[in-house]
Design a protein around this motif. Sequence first.
Motif, PDB file in Angstrom:
ATOM      1  N   GLY A 182       0.840  -0.808  -0.233  1.00 17.38           N
ATOM      2  CA  GLY A 182       0.673   0.078  -0.588  1.00 17.38           C
ATOM      3  C   GLY A 182       0.914   0.867   0.002  1.00 17.38           C
ATOM      4  O   GLY A 182       0.644   2.447  -0.600  1.00 17.38           O
ATOM      5  N   LEU A 183       1.687   1.498   0.740  1.00 18.94           N
ATOM      6  CA  LEU A 183       3.261   2.227   0.678  1.00 18.94           C
ATOM      7  C   LEU A 183       3.588   2.621  -0.493  1.00 18.94           C
ATOM      8  O   LEU A 183       3.838   3.174  -1.173  1.00 18.94           O
ATOM      9  N   ARG A 227       1.263   4.653  -2.871  1.00 18.57           N
ATOM     10  CA  ARG A 227       1.367   5.867  -2.135  1.00 18.57           C
ATOM     11  C   ARG A 227       2.028   6.497  -3.458  1.00 18.57           C
ATOM     12  O   ARG A 227       2.029   7.087  -3.914  1.00 18.57           O
ATOM     13  N   ALA A 269      -6.512  -0.015  -0.336  1.00 17.96           N
ATOM     14  CA  ALA A 269      -5.089  -0.511   0.456  1.00 17.96           C
ATOM     15  C   ALA A 269      -5.685  -1.111   1.783  1.00 17.96           C
ATOM     16  O   ALA A 269      -6.355  -0.860   3.070  1.00 17.96           O
ATOM     17  N   SER A 327      -2.288  -2.073   5.336  1.00 16.10           N
ATOM     18  CA  SER A 327      -1.028  -0.689   5.271  1.00 16.10           C
ATOM     19  C   SER A 327      -0.393   0.450   5.526  1.00 16.10           C
ATOM     20  O   SER A 327      -1.519   0.489   6.611  1.00 16.10           O
ATOM     21  N   LEU A 378      -0.088   3.382   6.538  1.00 13.19           N
ATOM     22  CA  LEU A 378       0.262   4.367   5.857  1.00 13.19           C
ATOM     23  C   LEU A 378       0.476   5.425   6.240  1.00 13.19           C
ATOM     24  O   LEU A 378       1.269   6.444   5.850  1.00 13.19           O
ATOM     25  N   ASN A 424       3.967  12.670   3.114  1.00 12.60           N
ATOM     26  CA  ASN A 424       2.404  12.858   4.190  1.00 12.60           C
ATOM     27  C   ASN A 424       2.777  14.303   4.439  1.00 12.60           C
ATOM     28  O   ASN A 424       2.311  14.786   5.183  1.00 12.60           O
ATOM     29  N   LEU A 428     -10.376   1.904   2.490  1.00 13.20           N
ATOM     30  CA  LEU A 428      -9.057   1.507   3.334  1.00 13.20           C
ATOM     31  C   LEU A 428      -9.502   0.823   4.554  1.00 13.20           C
ATOM     32  O   LEU A 428     -10.612   0.511   4.401  1.00 13.20           O
ATOM     33  N   SER A 484      -3.609   1.891   8.983  1.00 13.03           N
ATOM     34  CA  SER A 484      -4.224   1.557   8.305  1.00 13.03           C
ATOM     35  C   SER A 484      -5.321   2.467   7.017  1.00 13.03           C
ATOM     36  O   SER A 484      -5.562   2.205   6.251  1.00 13.03           O
ATOM     37  N   PHE A 543      -5.201   5.873   8.235  1.00 11.91           N
ATOM     38  CA  PHE A 543      -4.442   7.370   8.732  1.00 11.91           C
ATOM     39  C   PHE A 543      -4.029   8.037  10.006  1.00 11.91           C
ATOM     40  O   PHE A 543      -4.218   8.800  10.403  1.00 11.91           O
TER      41      PHE A 543
END
Length: 278
Positions: free
Chosen positions: A95-96, A99, A115, A118, A120, A175, A198, A213, A215
């Motif tokens: 998932g990263l 991103r 995702a 993940s 994140l 981020n 998500l 996962s 955020f």
Amino acid sequence: MEGQLIFLFLLNVCTGYKAVVFIHGFNGDSKDGNFINDTIQKMHPNTPYYSLCVFTKTDTFKPLWREVEIIKPHLVQYMKAHPQGIHLICYSQGGLVCRGLLSTLQDHNVDTFIALSSPLAGLYGGKDVPQRLTRNIYRFFYSKIGQWISIGNYWKDPHHLTLYGEYSNYLAPLNNDSASPNIAEYKRNFLRLKKLVLIGGPDDDVISPWKSSLFGFYDKNENVQEMVNQRYYVEDSFGLRTLNEGKRLHTYSIPNISHRQWVRNLDVIKHSIIKWLT
């Protein structure tokens, strides 16, 4: 190559479903998505599906920008073959990686980014990680050498955020946790998504905190703060708030699923993934 792309395009037109690309996680391989594909084919027959085979398990230790660089030409090929759009299902560390792909591909046609468990918002500790190691490994990860290991790229120690911002050369700039001259470009590219899904849960035994996962992440007292309280959400640094306010962000908090079971649980796949693959 041209003939292959034409075949893939015609296949997608005939099925009516957008192509799905699966990207596995740390210490995984392309087979991790097999059960997901089997379920998709039963519910959406003939959906074009790709699981990238460019990594061995040890390759997942590589820096994440390097992984993005390796995957990018393959993803571009799939996008060209399916100009009406594709879906990404990205598991765990994958998932990263996604991103990074979605933030740097200017003309991507990814419809939905799913995702699946993940980290994140970062990783700090874990169920099987000794407390002493959790408290001290920043000394290694927050160094030039430590950033050559994938986990170091997203290790976020809430007690040493200044060092995290200084050394994290992947998650921090993505981020906007550190000064990033590319953040406007990252935001513009990320917002090409139509949907962001998500998925995570409180019984995940690897992602720490599990709400990363979704955020969310620890504050300096190791209390988990929700996504909407994170600075990058409040400031809409890379488009997360825009997606949420536009009803393009969807979250799932699912109990009783361990980390390795996310890609093998039929209920998760049927009720939290398949519905978005239209």
